[in-house]
Write a protein that holds these residues in place. Structure first.
Motif, PDB file in Angstrom:
ATOM      1  N   SER A  27      20.629  31.305 -10.958  1.00 22.42           N
ATOM      2  CA  SER A  27      19.983  30.313 -10.096  1.00 22.42           C
ATOM      3  C   SER A  27      20.125  30.944  -8.547  1.00 22.42           C
ATOM      4  O   SER A  27      19.255  30.775  -8.106  1.00 22.42           O
ATOM      5  N   GLN A  34      12.663  26.884  -5.016  1.00 20.18           N
ATOM      6  CA  GLN A  34      13.270  26.891  -6.117  1.00 20.18           C
ATOM      7  C   GLN A  34      14.484  26.083  -6.248  1.00 20.18           C
ATOM      8  O   GLN A  34      14.709  25.194  -7.026  1.00 20.18           O
ATOM      9  N   GLN A  38      15.492  22.302  -7.425  1.00 21.45           N
ATOM     10  CA  GLN A  38      16.493  21.829  -8.309  1.00 21.45           C
ATOM     11  C   GLN A  38      17.556  20.846  -7.689  1.00 21.45           C
ATOM     12  O   GLN A  38      17.870  20.037  -8.604  1.00 21.45           O
ATOM     13  N   ASP A  41      15.824  17.623  -7.758  1.00 19.98           N
ATOM     14  CA  ASP A  41      15.676  17.172  -9.098  1.00 19.98           C
ATOM     15  C   ASP A  41      17.332  16.531  -9.673  1.00 19.98           C
ATOM     16  O   ASP A  41      17.408  15.589 -10.480  1.00 19.98           O
TER      17      ASP A  41
END
Length: 54
Positions: A27, A34, A38, A41
């Motif tokens: 990651s 992005q 994440q 989320d």
């Protein structure tokens, strides 16, 4: 078979920790957008998990 004294002694913990570190390293190459997505989320999922445990 040896006695388990700490959670780190569990095979499931060791494998999940290793997998988490692989995902973390991967990651790092993601764009900031992005990464932020994440994080957002993960926070939402943590809230859902907390509510489902009540």
């Amino acid at each position: 078979m040896s006695a388990i004294k700490f959670h780190q002694d569990l095979k499931v913990y060791q494998k999940s920790f290793k997998t988490a570190m692989i995902i973390f390293e991967l990651s790092k190459s993601f764009s900031k957008e992005q990464q932020n997505s994440q994080i957002r989320d993960a926070k939402q999922e943590n809230r859902r998990l907390g509510f489902s445990l009540l």
